[in-house]
Design an enzyme around this catalytic site. Structure first.
Site, PDB file in Angstrom:
ATOM      1  N   HIS A  97     -18.704  32.298  -3.849  1.00 49.23           N
ATOM      2  CA  HIS A  97     -19.894  31.497  -3.577  1.00 49.23           C
ATOM      3  C   HIS A  97     -19.661  30.610  -2.358  1.00 49.23           C
ATOM      4  O   HIS A  97     -18.556  30.108  -2.141  1.00 49.23           O
ATOM      5  CB  HIS A  97     -20.238  30.596  -4.776  1.00 49.23           C
ATOM      6  N   CYS A 148     -22.000  34.541  -1.140  1.00 52.51           N
ATOM      7  CA  CYS A 148     -23.370  34.329  -1.557  1.00 52.51           C
ATOM      8  C   CYS A 148     -23.684  32.898  -1.142  1.00 52.51           C
ATOM      9  O   CYS A 148     -23.263  31.958  -1.805  1.00 52.51           O
ATOM     10  CB  CYS A 148     -23.503  34.478  -3.070  1.00 52.51           C
TER      11      CYS A 148
END
Length: 151
Positions: A97, A148
């Site tokens: 992330h 992401c």
């Protein structure tokens, strides 16, 4: 004629020393999949493991971190930065992330607790921490961010 032979000998000696001197390559590979407070990701752990193995096969001195807390991320980055001295090429691979706020990119450790953007400075690792160290220390830098990324 002796001068010509001397220069040929010197050139061949220089060429052999240059090719004998292997290029020093270092890499930092981080893959975070097992997040505690946000959605878990399936691929980063395996992608980072595979990348680390391949880079090692290619002769890189690899620092690898998998499913790292913030403390572990900082220690892993510090270990990598120490290896940058006298490196000819540095590579950074991150999978996990990521967050971008006001143009600044952050890498999210598996233990991050982010409620507001103010938490970023305490819970995430600025990508520039790694990038700036690479730019200051090595001639050639490669960066792969497989994140992401959310605002």
């Amino acid at each position: 004629m002796a001068v010509k032979h001397f220069f040929c000998f010197f050139f061949l000696l220089l060429l052999s020393l240059t090719s004998a001197h292997a290029e020093r390559r270092v890499a930092l590979v981080i893959g975070n999949s097992g997040y505690a407070n946000v959605a878990e990701l399936k691929n980063p752990y395996n992608d980072a493991k595979g990348m680390s193995d391949k880079l090692t096969d290619l002769g890189f001195d690899v620092v690898t971190g998998l499913d790292l807390s913030l403390r572990d991320m900082r220690q892993t980055v510090r270990e990598f930065i120490k290896k940058l001295d006298n490196a000819d090429l540095a590579l950074f691979f991150y999978a996990g992330h990521g967050i971008q706020v006001n143009g600044e990119n952050y890498l999210v450790p598996v233990d991050a607790e982010l409620s507001t953007h103010l938490d970023l400075d305490f819970e995430a690792l600025p990508a520039n921490l790694v990038l700036n160290a690479m730019e200051q220390s090595t001639k050639v830098n490669l960066v792969f961010l497989d994140a992401c990324r959310n605002n």
